[in-house]
Design an enzyme around this catalytic site. Structure first.
Site, PDB file in Angstrom:
ATOM      1  N   ARG A 136       1.314   4.049  -3.143  1.00 51.96           N
ATOM      2  CA  ARG A 136       0.984   5.457  -2.842  1.00 51.96           C
ATOM      3  C   ARG A 136       2.204   6.366  -3.025  1.00 51.96           C
ATOM      4  O   ARG A 136       2.090   7.467  -3.528  1.00 51.96           O
ATOM      5  CB  ARG A 136       0.454   5.581  -1.406  1.00 51.96           C
ATOM      6  CG  ARG A 136      -0.997   5.128  -1.258  1.00 51.96           C
ATOM      7  CD  ARG A 136      -1.290   4.882   0.207  1.00 51.96           C
ATOM      8  NE  ARG A 136      -2.686   4.608   0.466  1.00 51.96           N
ATOM      9  CZ  ARG A 136      -3.304   3.442   0.228  1.00 51.96           C
ATOM     10  NH1 ARG A 136      -2.639   2.459  -0.333  1.00 51.96           N
ATOM     11  NH2 ARG A 136      -4.578   3.273   0.532  1.00 51.96           N
ATOM     12  N   ASP A 149      -6.812  -7.918   5.001  1.00 52.52           N
ATOM     13  CA  ASP A 149      -6.054  -8.804   4.111  1.00 52.52           C
ATOM     14  C   ASP A 149      -5.488 -10.023   4.846  1.00 52.52           C
ATOM     15  O   ASP A 149      -4.842 -10.874   4.233  1.00 52.52           O
ATOM     16  CB  ASP A 149      -4.909  -8.036   3.439  1.00 52.52           C
ATOM     17  CG  ASP A 149      -5.434  -7.040   2.405  1.00 52.52           C
ATOM     18  OD1 ASP A 149      -6.577  -7.208   1.941  1.00 52.52           O
ATOM     19  OD2 ASP A 149      -4.707  -6.099   2.064  1.00 52.52           O
ATOM     20  N   SER A 193     -13.294   1.125   3.154  1.00 52.67           N
ATOM     21  CA  SER A 193     -12.342   0.869   2.071  1.00 52.67           C
ATOM     22  C   SER A 193     -11.347   2.014   1.926  1.00 52.67           C
ATOM     23  O   SER A 193     -11.713   3.144   1.600  1.00 52.67           O
ATOM     24  CB  SER A 193     -13.084   0.672   0.741  1.00 52.67           C
ATOM     25  OG  SER A 193     -12.184   0.874  -0.332  1.00 52.67           O
ATOM     26  N   ARG A 217     -12.683 -14.302  -1.426  1.00 50.38           N
ATOM     27  CA  ARG A 217     -11.837 -14.973  -0.421  1.00 50.38           C
ATOM     28  C   ARG A 217     -12.606 -15.725   0.655  1.00 50.38           C
ATOM     29  O   ARG A 217     -12.157 -16.774   1.116  1.00 50.38           O
ATOM     30  CB  ARG A 217     -10.911 -13.945   0.252  1.00 50.38           C
ATOM     31  CG  ARG A 217      -9.771 -13.570  -0.635  1.00 50.38           C
ATOM     32  CD  ARG A 217      -8.768 -12.697   0.077  1.00 50.38           C
ATOM     33  NE  ARG A 217      -7.718 -12.346  -0.882  1.00 50.38           N
ATOM     34  CZ  ARG A 217      -6.967 -11.264  -0.811  1.00 50.38           C
ATOM     35  NH1 ARG A 217      -7.133 -10.422   0.191  1.00 50.38           N
ATOM     36  NH2 ARG A 217      -6.045 -11.030  -1.705  1.00 50.38           N
ATOM     37  N   SER A 219       0.840  -1.216   0.000  1.00 47.56           N
ATOM     38  CA  SER A 219       0.000   0.000   0.000  1.00 47.56           C
ATOM     39  C   SER A 219       0.864   1.250   0.000  1.00 47.56           C
ATOM     40  O   SER A 219       0.588   2.219  -0.712  1.00 47.56           O
ATOM     41  CB  SER A 219      -0.885   0.033   1.241  1.00 47.56           C
ATOM     42  OG  SER A 219      -1.806  -1.007   1.215  1.00 47.56           O
ATOM     43  N   GLN A 244      -9.157   2.172  -0.355  1.00 47.41           N
ATOM     44  CA  GLN A 244      -9.012   2.518  -1.771  1.00 47.41           C
ATOM     45  C   GLN A 244     -10.024   3.588  -2.164  1.00 47.41           C
ATOM     46  O   GLN A 244      -9.687   4.551  -2.854  1.00 47.41           O
ATOM     47  CB  GLN A 244      -9.183   1.265  -2.637  1.00 47.41           C
ATOM     48  CG  GLN A 244      -8.021   0.291  -2.468  1.00 47.41           C
ATOM     49  CD  GLN A 244      -8.201  -1.006  -3.226  1.00 47.41           C
ATOM     50  OE1 GLN A 244      -9.225  -1.229  -3.878  1.00 47.41           O
ATOM     51  NE2 GLN A 244      -7.218  -1.881  -3.134  1.00 47.41           N
ATOM     52  N   GLY A 303      -6.032  -3.798  -7.452  1.00 43.33           N
ATOM     53  CA  GLY A 303      -7.171  -2.911  -7.176  1.00 43.33           C
ATOM     54  C   GLY A 303      -6.685  -1.554  -6.726  1.00 43.33           C
ATOM     55  O   GLY A 303      -7.245  -0.511  -7.104  1.00 43.33           O
TER      56      GLY A 303
END
Ligand code: S3P
Length: 443
Positions: free
Chosen positions: A30, A323, A171, A354, A26, A173, A98
């Site tokens: 970024r 995750d 989220s 998942r 992540s 994202q 994603g």
């Protein structure tokens, strides 16, 4: 062409090791995206070299950004906010990621041309309306109209308007997509977001960008306005807790073993796994805690744990362990008692569904489970010991399913045949190398 697979026949023997894992995914993505918008040369050490990050760098290069990678350092020559230089008719490939697919969009919202965004089979199944909806409200165009999966075309606008955005899924994202759009949108962008990882907020603060943050128990309130410029961003990327997670669990489930994971990011919005496993009785300690480029980093000491307990997992920890649930389920499978995990429908929105696939694997492992779209109940068995043959295939090459299967094979025994082992290259290319260094026998 026959498909690649690995076979594991034996549990891992006891190990005592110090290891490092690859850089945080992540943070790496970024850093690259923000560095591309800066004016200056940004430098990252220990940038993750996985496919998701390589695809990020490829997309930025197509957008005119000069990037130089040497040994353990990566330099990005930023072009300034909205400074990308590219021709019409380009296609950006987000691969499996994603995060890349969703976070590159806000950097393109002033594009005069249509840009095509594509992804692999797994990413093309995932919902993009969750980020397209707020961007459309700002005035951004997407084609074909009413499509919510990749491939899609984005075309920007000269007349963007700021929005007030409510992020209800937890989220990061979605939240980060709207945050990054504020770089290009005039006026104040206001976000109320259910708690999720906060690396974007930390980088904005580190860069002294105009951001105001207020936190309540369940939500964060974020106010942003467009900055005049972004300065260079130098960072040392810490190890990824989501990668460390596989070794934390392998150690807990193995006999007489110990591990030290060096320099891992322990941002409080990411350490749900540590809180959950400690509640289950696991022996985990954080030592040598320091702050590095606005992120908390530490060494994680883990020991084998015999008396694991089931857990009624608080849903408030869901987003900070999102995750890691696959690997947490393996600990629940060996714990004494019943474990309950609820409000997890987001797990089915990941690289593969998942929750569904983990349920399938746990059942193959003779673990008693009850699951639906949203929750799972795992009946733990401290004596779990497999003798059967288990084949792992057709999992949309989800890197975390592959790694969960390897850890399961090494912890519970049986004969495992796991297809598509290269899937780990998405997030953790060193995974199998480290597993072998710990003494595992893999063919
Ligand atoms: C990520 C956010 C999470 C996580 C993903 C990385 C990020 O996704 O599952 O692996 O870097 O922002 P969601 O935002 O969809 O929860």
């Amino acid at each position: 062409m026959s498909k690649k697979y690995i076979e594991i026949y034996k549990k891992i023997k006891k190990f005592h090791k110090n290891i490092t894992v690859d850089g945080d995914k992540s943070i790496s993505i970024r850093w690259a995206l923000l560095a591309s918008q800066s004016l200056g040369i940004s430098k990252a050490k220990n940038l993750l070299k996985s496919e998701d990050v390589v695809n990020t760098l490829k997309c930025l290069k197509q957008l005119g950004v000069n990037i130089v990678s040497k040994k353990n350092t990566c330099l990005i020559y930023g072009l300034g906010i909205n400074g990308f230089k590219y021709k019409s008719n380009i296609t950006l490939n987000a691969g499996n990621s994603g995060t890349l697919g969703r976070l590159i969009l806000p950097l393109l919202i002033k594009s005069p041309y249509k840009i095509k965004i594509v992804g692999d089979k797994s990413l093309s199944k995932r919902d993009f309306s969750r980020v397209m909806t707020p961007l459309k409200e700002m005035g951004v165009n997407f084609y074909p109209k009413n499509k919510s999966t990749l491939p899609i075309y984005i075309k920007g606008s000269e007349y963007l308007r700021p929005i007030t955005y409510m992020e209800k899924k937890g989220s990061a994202q979605c939240k980060s997509c709207v945050m990054l759009s504020s770089l290009n949108v005039p006026g104040d962008t206001i976000i109320k977001a259910k708690k999720s990882r906060d690396h974007t907020e930390r980088m904005f603060k580190n860069l002294k960008l105009p951001i105001k943050l207020n936190k309540s128990k369940n939500f964060d309130y974020i106010k942003l306005s467009s900055p005049k410029r972004i300065n260079k961003l130098n960072m040392t990327i810490p190890g990824d807790i989501s990668s460390a997670a596989f070794f934390i669990v392998l150690t807990i489930l193995s006999d007489n073993s110990k591990i030290v994971l060096k320099n891992i990011n322990i941002n409080s919005s990411r350490i749900g796994i540590i809180k959950i496993l400690k509640k289950m009785g696991a022996k985990i300690k954080l030592k040598n805690i320091k702050i590095q480029n606005g992120e908390k980093v530490s060494d994680i000491f883990v020991k084998s744990t015999k008396n694991l307990r089931g857990i009624n997992c608080p849903t408030s920890l869901n987003s900070s362990a999102i995750d890691e649930f696959l690997i947490i389920f393996l600990v629940a499978a060996k714990a004494k008692g019943i474990s309950y995990f609820k409000n997890l429908s987001e797990l089915n929105q990941k690289e593969s569904p998942r929750l569904k696939i983990a349920t399938r694997i746990l059942k193959l492992m003779n673990v008693k489970v009850k699951a639906n779209e949203n929750s799972i109940v795992i009946f733990g068995n401290p004596k779990l010991n497999l003798k059967k043959k288990i084949i792992i295939d057709n999992y949309l090459k989800d890197h975390r399913i592959m790694m969960m299967s390897v850890i399961s094979a090494l912890s519970f025994g049986g004969v495992w045949k796991i297809f598509d082992p290269d899937s780990v290259k998405t997030s953790f290319p060193s995974f199998l190398g480290i597993i072998k260094k710990l003494g595992a026998n893999i063919k």
